[in-house]
Design a protein around this motif. Structure first.
Motif, PDB file in Angstrom:
ATOM      1  N   LEU A   1       0.819  -1.222   0.000  1.00  0.00           N
ATOM      2  CA  LEU A   1       0.000   0.000   0.000  1.00  0.00           C
ATOM      3  C   LEU A   1       0.850   1.270   0.000  1.00  0.00           C
ATOM      4  O   LEU A   1       0.328   2.374   0.021  1.00  0.00           O
ATOM      5  CB  LEU A   1      -0.936  -0.006   1.220  1.00  0.00           C
ATOM      6  CG  LEU A   1      -1.968  -1.153   1.284  1.00  0.00           C
ATOM      7  CD1 LEU A   1      -2.708  -1.136   2.607  1.00  0.00           C
ATOM      8  CD2 LEU A   1      -2.954  -1.062   0.117  1.00  0.00           C
TER       9      LEU A   1
ATOM     10  N   LEU B   1      -3.351   2.505   7.333  1.00  0.00           N
ATOM     11  CA  LEU B   1      -3.731   3.524   6.344  1.00  0.00           C
ATOM     12  C   LEU B   1      -3.559   4.932   6.914  1.00  0.00           C
ATOM     13  O   LEU B   1      -3.048   5.833   6.247  1.00  0.00           O
ATOM     14  CB  LEU B   1      -5.180   3.300   5.885  1.00  0.00           C
ATOM     15  CG  LEU B   1      -5.408   2.018   5.071  1.00  0.00           C
ATOM     16  CD1 LEU B   1      -6.894   1.804   4.780  1.00  0.00           C
ATOM     17  CD2 LEU B   1      -4.624   2.060   3.757  1.00  0.00           C
TER      18      LEU B   1
ATOM     19  N   LYS C   1      -3.453   7.659   4.287  1.00  0.00           N
ATOM     20  CA  LYS C   1      -4.301   7.107   3.226  1.00  0.00           C
ATOM     21  C   LYS C   1      -5.662   6.661   3.750  1.00  0.00           C
ATOM     22  O   LYS C   1      -6.319   5.811   3.137  1.00  0.00           O
ATOM     23  CB  LYS C   1      -3.588   5.903   2.597  1.00  0.00           C
ATOM     24  CG  LYS C   1      -2.268   6.242   1.912  1.00  0.00           C
ATOM     25  CD  LYS C   1      -1.575   4.966   1.446  1.00  0.00           C
ATOM     26  CE  LYS C   1      -0.180   5.254   0.928  1.00  0.00           C
ATOM     27  NZ  LYS C   1      -0.159   5.958  -0.358  1.00  0.00           N
ATOM     28  N   GLU C   2      -6.091   7.242   4.877  1.00  0.00           N
ATOM     29  CA  GLU C   2      -7.319   6.733   5.495  1.00  0.00           C
ATOM     30  C   GLU C   2      -8.575   6.934   4.657  1.00  0.00           C
ATOM     31  O   GLU C   2      -9.569   6.248   4.866  1.00  0.00           O
ATOM     32  CB  GLU C   2      -7.518   7.284   6.923  1.00  0.00           C
ATOM     33  CG  GLU C   2      -7.614   8.789   7.042  1.00  0.00           C
ATOM     34  CD  GLU C   2      -6.257   9.437   7.314  1.00  0.00           C
ATOM     35  OE1 GLU C   2      -5.301   9.166   6.551  1.00  0.00           O
ATOM     36  OE2 GLU C   2      -6.160  10.226   8.266  1.00  0.00           O
ATOM     37  N   ASN C   3      -8.521   7.854   3.680  1.00  0.00           N
ATOM     38  CA  ASN C   3      -9.718   8.062   2.848  1.00  0.00           C
ATOM     39  C   ASN C   3      -9.555   7.528   1.430  1.00  0.00           C
ATOM     40  O   ASN C   3     -10.358   7.828   0.550  1.00  0.00           O
ATOM     41  CB  ASN C   3     -10.048   9.566   2.796  1.00  0.00           C
ATOM     42  CG  ASN C   3     -10.323  10.107   4.191  1.00  0.00           C
ATOM     43  OD1 ASN C   3     -11.021   9.463   4.975  1.00  0.00           O
ATOM     44  ND2 ASN C   3      -9.765  11.263   4.512  1.00  0.00           N
ATOM     45  N   ASP C   4      -8.521   6.736   1.210  1.00  0.00           N
ATOM     46  CA  ASP C   4      -8.220   6.314  -0.158  1.00  0.00           C
ATOM     47  C   ASP C   4      -8.973   5.068  -0.633  1.00  0.00           C
ATOM     48  O   ASP C   4      -8.955   4.761  -1.826  1.00  0.00           O
ATOM     49  CB  ASP C   4      -6.715   6.034  -0.322  1.00  0.00           C
ATOM     50  CG  ASP C   4      -5.902   7.326  -0.269  1.00  0.00           C
ATOM     51  OD1 ASP C   4      -6.484   8.367   0.076  1.00  0.00           O
ATOM     52  OD2 ASP C   4      -4.691   7.281  -0.544  1.00  0.00           O
ATOM     53  N   TYR C   5      -9.588   4.330   0.298  1.00  0.00           N
ATOM     54  CA  TYR C   5     -10.176   3.041  -0.087  1.00  0.00           C
ATOM     55  C   TYR C   5     -11.622   2.902   0.377  1.00  0.00           C
ATOM     56  O   TYR C   5     -12.003   3.432   1.418  1.00  0.00           O
ATOM     57  CB  TYR C   5      -9.340   1.882   0.492  1.00  0.00           C
ATOM     58  CG  TYR C   5      -7.914   1.884  -0.021  1.00  0.00           C
ATOM     59  CD1 TYR C   5      -7.615   1.378  -1.279  1.00  0.00           C
ATOM     60  CD2 TYR C   5      -6.893   2.430   0.751  1.00  0.00           C
ATOM     61  CE1 TYR C   5      -6.312   1.401  -1.764  1.00  0.00           C
ATOM     62  CE2 TYR C   5      -5.580   2.460   0.277  1.00  0.00           C
ATOM     63  CZ  TYR C   5      -5.298   1.939  -0.982  1.00  0.00           C
ATOM     64  OH  TYR C   5      -4.015   1.971  -1.451  1.00  0.00           O
ATOM     65  N   THR C   6     -12.404   2.158  -0.387  1.00  0.00           N
ATOM     66  CA  THR C   6     -13.785   1.854   0.018  1.00  0.00           C
ATOM     67  C   THR C   6     -13.741   0.733   1.063  1.00  0.00           C
ATOM     68  O   THR C   6     -12.725   0.045   1.218  1.00  0.00           O
ATOM     69  CB  THR C   6     -14.606   1.344  -1.186  1.00  0.00           C
ATOM     70  OG1 THR C   6     -14.015   0.111  -1.644  1.00  0.00           O
ATOM     71  CG2 THR C   6     -14.617   2.356  -2.335  1.00  0.00           C
TER      72      THR C   6
ATOM     73  N   GLU D   1     -12.843  -2.552  -0.553  1.00  0.00           N
ATOM     74  CA  GLU D   1     -11.404  -2.691  -0.836  1.00  0.00           C
ATOM     75  C   GLU D   1     -10.643  -3.017   0.443  1.00  0.00           C
ATOM     76  O   GLU D   1      -9.728  -3.847   0.443  1.00  0.00           O
ATOM     77  CB  GLU D   1     -10.866  -1.398  -1.457  1.00  0.00           C
ATOM     78  CG  GLU D   1     -11.286  -1.203  -2.902  1.00  0.00           C
ATOM     79  CD  GLU D   1     -10.971   0.191  -3.445  1.00  0.00           C
ATOM     80  OE1 GLU D   1     -10.633   0.290  -4.631  1.00  0.00           O
ATOM     81  OE2 GLU D   1     -11.073   1.179  -2.681  1.00  0.00           O
ATOM     82  N   LYS D   2     -11.060  -2.374   1.527  1.00  0.00           N
ATOM     83  CA  LYS D   2     -10.379  -2.640   2.802  1.00  0.00           C
ATOM     84  C   LYS D   2     -10.567  -4.090   3.241  1.00  0.00           C
ATOM     85  O   LYS D   2      -9.629  -4.729   3.704  1.00  0.00           O
ATOM     86  CB  LYS D   2     -10.922  -1.703   3.886  1.00  0.00           C
ATOM     87  CG  LYS D   2     -10.464  -0.259   3.739  1.00  0.00           C
ATOM     88  CD  LYS D   2     -10.737   0.446   5.050  1.00  0.00           C
ATOM     89  CE  LYS D   2     -11.005   1.911   4.879  1.00  0.00           C
ATOM     90  NZ  LYS D   2     -11.407   2.521   6.156  1.00  0.00           N
TER      91      LYS D   2
END
Ligand code: BG6
Ligand code: MG
Length: 218
Positions: A31, A56, A61-66, A69-70
């Motif tokens: 990641l 994340l 990157k805490e707002n980068d994934y749905t 995805e997580k």
């Protein structure tokens, strides 16, 4: 008076915390999140999705994934972890812990498990230690994971004991906070500077004996 012992599993009974760290490290690399000793310590004891969120966050990157995805990444980490667990046997019990647990059992103390890991039944079975446990907290039934006190509150309840009658054994800062928040006596196993909130400290599992705990409580 102490009547029960509540155990963490990974890093207390078995060396499996190393496998968790290895699998998270691999995912962090993928990641693009820098793996540090501090991050590794933050993750200890923390549940699967909370751990991924900490990784994340550490990489901004805490707002980068749905959520989907997580879940996919967390599942990937778990598959890698399960691969590392292959071949786990009672030889992987940390030094002195089998003897300690046998001693507790012989002295009629009650024993429960307060591991955040959904893999803990599998690990206990591979280590051939299930027979010593009077009860286990199922981490999938918890509202809040470590450092919240819930899992150690439940660890006493499942033994029908009051918190003040219990000792909780932990290798993680999150776990020590959980034991303390549950108003039980906390035993920290590992670097005493990192586990400085513990009531009693041992640098490694071979020092964890009933005699040493009794001595430390006086
Ligand atoms: C804890 C480990 O026991 O369980 C953590 O210390 C791990 O490293 C957590 O993330 C959750 O485990 P699992 O096996 O359910 O993903
Ligand atoms: Mg642990």
């Amino acid at each position: 008076q102490i009547k029960g012992f509540i155990f963490d599993l990974d890093g207390v009974i078995a060396n499996t915390s190393v496998f968790h760290a290895k699998a998270w490290h691999q995912l962090a690399d993928k990641l693009g999140v820098t793996w540090t000793e501090d991050l590794a310590n933050q993750l200890k004891g923390v549940g699967r999705m909370d751990s991924l969120n900490l990784i994340l966050k550490s990489g901004g990157k805490e707002n980068d994934y749905t959520e989907d995805e997580k879940v996919k990444y967390a599942t990937e980490k778990n598959d890698n972890y399960l691969g590392l667990l292959k071949g786990l046997t009672d030889k992987d019990i940390l030094p002195g812990m089998k003897e300690f647990i046998e001693d507790l059992s012989a002295n009629n103390y009650l024993i429960s498990l307060a591991s955040s890991s959904k893999n803990s039944p599998k690990v206990l079975e591979a280590l051939d230690l299930e027979k010593y446990f009077d009860a286990r907290v199922d981490p999938s039934t918890l509202k809040n994971g470590k450092p919240d006190p819930e899992i150690y509150v439940r660890g006493a309840e499942v033994l029908n004991l009051k918190p003040e009658e219990c000792i909780g054994l932990e290798d993680a800062v999150s776990g020590i906070k959980s034991v303390n928040g549950a108003h039980e006596t906390s035993v920290g196993i590992g670097d005493p500077e990192i586990l400085n909130e513990a009531d009693i400290n041992f640098t490694d599992t071979s020092q964890v004996t009933l005699a040493n705990i009794k001595k430390a409580m006086n």
